[in-house]
Structure formats: structure tokens, C-alpha cells
Design an enzyme around this catalytic site. Structure first.
Site, PDB file in Angstrom:
ATOM      1  N   LYS A   4       0.906  -1.041  -0.037  1.00 18.35           N
ATOM      2  CA  LYS A   4      -0.038  -0.002  -0.126  1.00 18.35           C
ATOM      3  C   LYS A   4       1.180   1.284   0.145  1.00 18.35           C
ATOM      4  O   LYS A   4       1.577   1.508   1.033  1.00 18.35           O
ATOM      5  CB  LYS A   4      -0.839   0.096   1.188  1.00 18.35           C
ATOM      6  CG  LYS A   4      -2.203   0.647   1.168  1.00 18.35           C
ATOM      7  CD  LYS A   4      -2.274   2.285   0.883  1.00 18.35           C
ATOM      8  CE  LYS A   4      -1.805   2.971   2.082  1.00 18.35           C
ATOM      9  NZ  LYS A   4      -1.753   4.438   1.717  1.00 18.35           N
ATOM     10  N   GLU A  43       8.990   1.308  11.197  1.00 21.14           N
ATOM     11  CA  GLU A  43       9.990   2.553  11.060  1.00 21.14           C
ATOM     12  C   GLU A  43       9.568   3.783  11.173  1.00 21.14           C
ATOM     13  O   GLU A  43       8.791   4.133  10.188  1.00 21.14           O
ATOM     14  CB  GLU A  43      10.804   2.346   9.682  1.00 21.14           C
ATOM     15  CG  GLU A  43      11.325   0.768   9.235  1.00 21.14           C
ATOM     16  CD  GLU A  43      12.756   0.730   9.769  1.00 21.14           C
ATOM     17  OE1 GLU A  43      13.376   1.721  10.255  1.00 21.14           O
ATOM     18  OE2 GLU A  43      13.110  -0.557   9.607  1.00 21.14           O
ATOM     19  N   CYS A 101      13.528  10.474   6.988  1.00 23.30           N
ATOM     20  CA  CYS A 101      13.311  10.103   8.459  1.00 23.30           C
ATOM     21  C   CYS A 101      14.619  10.373   9.450  1.00 23.30           C
ATOM     22  O   CYS A 101      14.484  10.691  10.359  1.00 23.30           O
ATOM     23  CB  CYS A 101      12.669   8.941   8.401  1.00 23.30           C
ATOM     24  SG  CYS A 101      13.721   7.639   7.437  1.00 23.30           S
ATOM     25  N   GLU A 113       9.464  16.517  14.977  1.00 20.66           N
ATOM     26  CA  GLU A 113       9.785  16.074  13.586  1.00 20.66           C
ATOM     27  C   GLU A 113       9.256  17.050  12.794  1.00 20.66           C
ATOM     28  O   GLU A 113       8.347  17.249  12.619  1.00 20.66           O
ATOM     29  CB  GLU A 113       9.651  14.893  13.314  1.00 20.66           C
ATOM     30  CG  GLU A 113      10.433  14.438  11.624  1.00 20.66           C
ATOM     31  CD  GLU A 113       9.928  12.972  11.487  1.00 20.66           C
ATOM     32  OE1 GLU A 113       8.839  12.581  11.731  1.00 20.66           O
ATOM     33  OE2 GLU A 113      10.863  12.189  11.122  1.00 20.66           O
TER      34      GLU A 113
HETATM   35  P1  NAP Z   1       2.062   8.483   7.594  1.00 22.85           P
HETATM   36  O1  NAP Z   1       1.000   9.622   7.607  1.00 22.85           O
HETATM   37  O2  NAP Z   1       2.390   7.800   8.743  1.00 22.85           O
HETATM   38  O3  NAP Z   1       1.769   7.451   6.315  1.00 22.85           O
HETATM   39  C1  NAP Z   1       2.657   6.487   6.222  1.00 22.85           C
HETATM   40  C2  NAP Z   1       1.784   5.422   5.542  1.00 22.85           C
HETATM   41  O4  NAP Z   1       0.540   4.714   6.387  1.00 22.85           O
HETATM   42  C3  NAP Z   1       1.086   5.941   4.087  1.00 22.85           C
HETATM   43  O5  NAP Z   1       0.934   5.045   3.315  1.00 22.85           O
HETATM   44  C4  NAP Z   1      -0.416   5.969   4.655  1.00 22.85           C
HETATM   45  O6  NAP Z   1      -1.385   6.479   3.684  1.00 22.85           O
HETATM   46  C5  NAP Z   1      -0.565   5.005   5.592  1.00 22.85           C
HETATM   47  N1  NAP Z   1      -1.569   5.162   6.550  1.00 22.85           N
HETATM   48  C6  NAP Z   1      -2.167   6.510   7.231  1.00 22.85           C
HETATM   49  N2  NAP Z   1      -2.850   6.174   8.149  1.00 22.85           N
HETATM   50  C7  NAP Z   1      -3.049   4.992   8.370  1.00 22.85           C
HETATM   51  C8  NAP Z   1      -3.885   4.115   9.113  1.00 22.85           C
HETATM   52  N3  NAP Z   1      -4.645   4.539  10.051  1.00 22.85           N
HETATM   53  N4  NAP Z   1      -3.764   2.788   8.973  1.00 22.85           N
HETATM   54  C9  NAP Z   1      -2.902   2.080   8.057  1.00 22.85           C
HETATM   55  N5  NAP Z   1      -2.033   2.921   7.171  1.00 22.85           N
HETATM   56  C10 NAP Z   1      -2.024   4.374   7.306  1.00 22.85           C
HETATM   57  O7  NAP Z   1       3.576   9.100   7.086  1.00 22.85           O
HETATM   58  P2  NAP Z   1       3.893  10.091   6.013  1.00 22.85           P
HETATM   59  O8  NAP Z   1       3.182  11.497   6.273  1.00 22.85           O
HETATM   60  O9  NAP Z   1       3.403   9.452   4.671  1.00 22.85           O
HETATM   61  O10 NAP Z   1       5.525  10.125   6.081  1.00 22.85           O
HETATM   62  C11 NAP Z   1       6.154  10.990   6.978  1.00 22.85           C
HETATM   63  C12 NAP Z   1       6.469  10.225   8.267  1.00 22.85           C
HETATM   64  O11 NAP Z   1       7.276   9.005   7.775  1.00 22.85           O
HETATM   65  C13 NAP Z   1       7.524  10.943   8.983  1.00 22.85           C
HETATM   66  O12 NAP Z   1       7.191  11.033  10.446  1.00 22.85           O
HETATM   67  C14 NAP Z   1       8.806  10.258   8.789  1.00 22.85           C
HETATM   68  O13 NAP Z   1       9.768  10.218   9.656  1.00 22.85           O
HETATM   69  C15 NAP Z   1       8.417   8.793   8.611  1.00 22.85           C
HETATM   70  N6  NAP Z   1       9.334   7.955   7.803  1.00 22.85           N
HETATM   71  C16 NAP Z   1      10.132   7.166   8.692  1.00 22.85           C
HETATM   72  C17 NAP Z   1      11.149   6.406   7.833  1.00 22.85           C
HETATM   73  C18 NAP Z   1      12.134   5.490   8.760  1.00 22.85           C
HETATM   74  O14 NAP Z   1      12.561   4.725   8.063  1.00 22.85           O
HETATM   75  N7  NAP Z   1      11.996   5.295   9.916  1.00 22.85           N
HETATM   76  C19 NAP Z   1      11.201   6.635   6.529  1.00 22.85           C
HETATM   77  C20 NAP Z   1      10.401   7.632   5.946  1.00 22.85           C
HETATM   78  C21 NAP Z   1       9.419   8.274   6.569  1.00 22.85           C
HETATM   79  P3  NAP Z   1      -1.743   7.791   3.074  1.00 22.85           P
HETATM   80  O15 NAP Z   1      -0.593   8.142   2.155  1.00 22.85           O
HETATM   81  O16 NAP Z   1      -2.851   7.138   2.143  1.00 22.85           O
HETATM   82  O17 NAP Z   1      -2.124   8.712   4.225  1.00 22.85           O
END
Ligand code: NAP
Ligand code: MG
Length: 479
Positions: free
Chosen positions: A173, A248, A282, A383
Site C-alpha cells: 500500500k 520504522e 526520516c 520532527e
Molecule cells: P504517515 O502519515 O504515517 O503515512 C505512512 C503510510 O501509512 C502511508 O501509506 C499512509 O497512507 C498510511 N496510513 C496512514 N494512516 C493509516 C492507518 N490508519 N492505517 C494504515 N495505514 C495508514 O506518514 P507520511 O506522512 O506518509 O510520512 C512521513 C512520516 O514517515 C514521517 O514522520 C517520517 O519520519 C516517517 N518516515 C520514517 C522512515 C523510517 O525509516 N523510519 C522513513 C520515511 C518516513 P496515506 O498516504 O494514504 O495517508
């Protein structure tokens, strides 16, 4: 390109018929209308993945042949590197320069796990008594991979490559902002000759398609990269079905410059640490901790460098700072900058949306540096996920390390010093999943990556990632 769901090696529209727009954040144009999958589509994809997992076509495929399929996919991706890098830039806004690095790493990751496929082994164990005891490493089953928008195809490959190598099947997804490269990759999976259901892509919303995948009783494992907040929700949802999870999550990584460092290299490292990928990384080194005696010198050089780093057209090969992923992300980042000023930090570079943007449109933010940040300030704790650096100072080793650990996160850290004892002492004392010494922001398929504390648990990459896609079975034979 195909913008439907990829299920069982077929392209299918969402059952609801709904689609959602994908926007190029550097031009504000809608570049695709992608199928909006939800729970029913997830059911279909999981059923396909389950059937494949149980079938001879996958279960009895030799590990070596699984490896060859991954290697084939790597070759096909390499053959379309330029095109897929452009697609990554089009939906994410990062520079083409960065997209090429990202897709190259995806190729490497596929090859790395292709090599592992026939080397996943158990042990024979010297137990007491007349027994032969050995362990098997069996694939965990159907894996749901949920990934963010910052390194869309690369982070997806950190999950699907080891999962497929271990003999699992996958439902991916992608993030709603960036679903296109996952769909392009599905075309290559088809071309490589994977059996139907081994790899599926369901595009759609997080709270709909994503949550349905997490709740699904026939999914054995969720591998998630994204925000700490959504990570917590996933843990709670996964508890209902005893699902395994790897998370992650976010970070607020310290990059520590000691006074005895090669300052030129350290400043360069601090800059790429925060401005690479527009700071939407991240592991971004978003807290720069500088030993007080070199503080003025470092900040002066940093501010100068940041002012020179002007955002531009991401497709221009000379651009090194692209567009933020969305208008919403731009607003979030500008909101944090405002808070930094309001809470008393000193803005020494950037601080604004780029006006006018490079081609008249797009969500660009200047390379921004705040000095005189204190640990309680919002910009030192949360962050930001944008090109915004917070500079803090410290007086000695103990204080520097303490400040580094003063965070709920523990994803990564950087250390700049010429003193090898100090460097390794600091590396031990810092609670983070990755520590770079006299370097920052380097990744390799062979090097495990993941977090301590609120940055999550489990590891992507390296041989460690394979542990997340296998179950250990212990077999006792009475002799
Ligand atoms: P996010 O809002 O957590 O979304 C990540 C993924 O989860 C997306 O595919 C999102 O879908 C999905 N998602 C959202 N709500 C969900 C739910 N209730 N149930 C299941 N899946 C759900 O994060 P983002 O805004 O895309 O990315 C930024 C964040 O990712 C930052 O906090 C960053 O630190 C973190 N990150 C961490 C790493 C690491 O390796 N540690 C790497 C990259 C990013 P939608 O897009 O459709 O909302
Ligand atoms: Mg989101």
C-alpha cells in the site's frame, strides 16, 4: 502507465470505481488519477497473496528461482532507471539527481536480497539427551507493506525484496501522494515472470485501504514505515489478530560537531544531513549540536551555504533542492518556522516559501537555519520533515551526548571529531539505530536500518531484515 490496482498479476479498477488525483508538487498539475482501493479490494489482494503463498507455484518454487526472479526485476528496473527516476521526481518533487540515487539503491536492494534467497538457513543445536535438534526458517506468510511518500519505491523495496526472498507474498500500500512508481514496478514484476499473487499493489487511503490491510485476519505481518502516530495506531490494530509488526517511524536525529572536527567536512555533512531530500528524510540530522568554541564559525559557514542552496526545477540536473511533497507539507513546515521565531530562536538563513517559485508554481521552501535553539523549543523536539535545521550548543562531551539523547526518538545520529576514542565512546553512548562517524546520510542494502525508542523496532535492510519475514521452527528428532 497503468493506474489501476495490481492484483493477481492483473490490472483492476477499484471495486467502487473511485479514483484519486496525484499532483506534481513542483508544477501543481494533476499528473494521474489512480484507483482508490478500499477494504473490498484489500480482501481481493490478500486472497490472491494467500492463494499464491499456499500454491506450488510459490511454496515449492526453489529458493534459487525466487532469487532469480528478484534479480530479473532488478535488471528490468535498471533498464528503466531514468524513466522511473523521472516518475519519482514527478510525484514527490525531489530532484532528478536524488531520484536516480534512490532508484539505483532500489536496484541494489533487489540484487542484495536476490542473493540471500538461497542462503536463509536454520541451525543444528547441541541439546542434552539423545536428540537431533534443528531449526527451520520458514516464511511468515502474507506481508502487508505500508510505506510513506519520501522515498516511495526505495522504502517499498526495503520491505518487498526481503519478504519475497524469504518466500512470503506481498500486498503493498503506497502513500497517497506517491503511488506511481509502485505501479510502474508492478509492470516489471509481471514482465519478470513472478507467479500471480506474489506481489500486489493496492493504492488508496491510509485509513481505508491501509487500515483494512492491518486489520485483515489473513495478513500475517505488517511492515510499516511512516509517522510515529500512525505507527502506534497500527500496533493497536494489529493486536486484534496477533499480527507481527515492524515499525520504522520518525526521528529528530542529532548531528554532533565537536571542536576538534574537520570543520569543513562537518559543515558539509550538516548541510547534506538536513537539506538532502528537502529534509523529508526520516534520518535527517535536524538537530545540529555544536561545541561552543567552534559555534560561531560553524553557524556562519552553514548560513552562507544555506543561502546558496536555492530551490529549483527538480528536473534540472543541477538542482539540489526540490519541491516539498505537497501544499500541506509546505504549510506544516512553514508553521514550524513560525513557531521557531515565536519561541525565540534566531533565524540565520531562509525561513520562507520560495517566492516566486522556480517555474511560477510549486511548493518550495528555502533552506532554513535556526541558531540559538534550546532543547525545550518545539523545533528542537518535533520532527519537521522539511529543510529546517535547529542549531544547539554544548560545552563538553557529557553535555553533548546528554543533549543528543534528549529526545523521544532514536533513529540516527552523526558524530564529527578527529579523536577516535571520543568518536567510539559517543557512538556507544547515543541511543539510536544508526550512528555515522565523520559521515552522514549514507545507506546500503547490506547495512541494517531502523530505530530505538519512539523511532520504532525491527530492522529494514541487511540480513537482519530477513528475520522479520521468517518464523523459526524447532524440530526435535528422538535418536
Ligand atoms: P504517515 O502519515 O504515517 O503515512 C505512512 C503510510 O501509512 C502511508 O501509506 C499512509 O497512507 C498510511 N496510513 C496512514 N494512516 C493509516 C492507518 N490508519 N492505517 C494504515 N495505514 C495508514 O506518514 P507520511 O506522512 O506518509 O510520512 C512521513 C512520516 O514517515 C514521517 O514522520 C517520517 O519520519 C516517517 N518516515 C520514517 C522512515 C523510517 O525509516 N523510519 C522513513 C520515511 C518516513 P496515506 O498516504 O494514504 O495517508
Ligand atoms: Mg500521511
Amino acid at each position: 502507465m497503468n493506474t489501476d490496482l495490481f492484483i493477481n498479476n492483473e490490472w483492476r479498477p477499484a471495486a467502487s470505481g473511485k479514483r484519486f488525483p496525484v499532483v506534481n508538487p513542483a508544477t501543481e498539475e494533476v499528473i494521474a488519477e489512480v484507483a482508490a482501493g478500499d477494504a473490498g479490494d484489500v480482501d481481493n489482494a490478500v486472497a490472491a497473496a494467500r492463494t499464491c503463498f499456499e500454491s506450488d507455484a510459490w511454496r515449492n518454487l526453489s529458493a534459487r528461482k525466487r532469487g532469480r526472479l528478484l534479480a530479473k526485476a532488478a535488471d528490468l528496473l535498471e533498464g528503466r532507471l531514468e524513466e522511473i527516476a523521472r516518475l519519482e521526481t514527478a510525484h514527490n518533487g525531489k530532484t532528478l539527481f536524488e531520484s536516480k540515487i534512490e532508484i539505483t539503491m532500489t536496484v541494489n536492494t533487489l540484487r542484495y536480497y536476490a542473493g540471500w534467497a538461497d542462503k536463509i538457513t536454520g541451525d543444528t543445536l547441541p541439546v542434552d539427551g539423545p536428540f537431533l535438534v534443528y531449526t527451520l526458517r520458514e516464511p511468515i506468510g502474507v506481508v502487508g507493506a505500508i510505506v510513506p511518500w519520501n522515498f516511495p519505491l526505495n522504502i517499498a523495496s526495503w520491505k518487498f525484496a526481503p519478504a519475497l526472498a524469504a518466500g512470503c507474498t506481498v500486498v503493498l500500500k503506497p502513500a497517497s501522494e506517491t503511488p506511481l512508481t509502485a505501479l510502474a514496478f508492478a509492470e516489471l514484476v509481471l514482465e519478470a515472470g513472478f507467479p500471480p499473487g506474489a506481489f500486489n499493489v493496492v493504492t488508496g487511503g491510509g485509513s481505508t485501504a491501509g487500515a483494512a490491510l492491518v486489520r485483515h485476519p489473513d495478513v500475517d505481518k505488517i511492515s510499516f514505515t511512516g509517522s510515529t502516530e500512525v505507527g502506534r495506531q497500527i500496533m493497536r490494530m494489529a493486536a486484534e489478530t496477533n499480527k507481527r509488526v515492524t515499525l520504522e517511524l520518525g526521528g529528530k536525529s542529532p548531528n554532533i560537531i565537536f571542536a576538534d572536527a574537520d570543520l569543513k567536512a562537518a559543515v558539509r555533512g550538516a548541510q547534506t544531513g538536513i537539506f538532502y531530500g528537502k529534509g523529508e528524510v526520516c534520518a535527517a540530522g535536524s538537530r545540529l549540536l555544536v561545541e561552543r568554541s567552534v559555534h560561531d564559525q560553524v553557524v556562519e559557514q552553514l548560513a552562507e551555504g544555506a543561502k546558496k542552496l536555492t530551490p529549483g526545477d527538480p528536473l534540472d540536473k543541477n538542482t539540489r533542492l526540490g519541491a516539498l511533497v505537497s501544499k500541506r507539507q509546505q504549510e506544516t513546515v512553514l508553521g514550524y518556522i513560525k513557531k521557531g521565531v515565536a519561541e525565540g530562536a534566531a533565524l540565520v538563513a531562509g525561513g520562507k516559501a520560495v517566492s516566486p517559485p522556480p517555474n511560477g508554481k510549486g511548493y518550495f521552501v528555502e533552506a532554513t537555519v535556526f541558531d540559538q535553539v534550546s532543547p525545550e523549543m518545539t523545533i528542537a523536539r518535533e520532527e519537521i520533515f522539511g529543510p529546517v535545521l535547529a542549531v544547539l550548543s554544548f560545552d563538553d562531551f557529557e553535555q553533548g551526548v546528554k543533549l543528543a539523547n534528549q529526545s523521544m526518538y532514536g533513529l540516527a545520529a552523526g558524530i564529527w571529531t578527529k579523536d577516535i576514542q571520543k568518536a567510539h565512546r559517543a557512538a556507544r553512548a547515543i541511543r539510536a539505530g544508526t550512528v555515522w562517524i565523520n559521515a552522514y546520510n549514507f545507506y546500503d542494502s547490506g547495512a541494517p536500518f531502523g530505530g530505538f525508542k519512539a523511532s520504532g523496532f525491527g530492522r529494514d535492510l541487511g540480513k537482519e531484515a530477513l528475520d522479520g519475514y521468517t518464523e523459526v521452527k524447532t524440530v526435535w528428532v528422538g535418536l
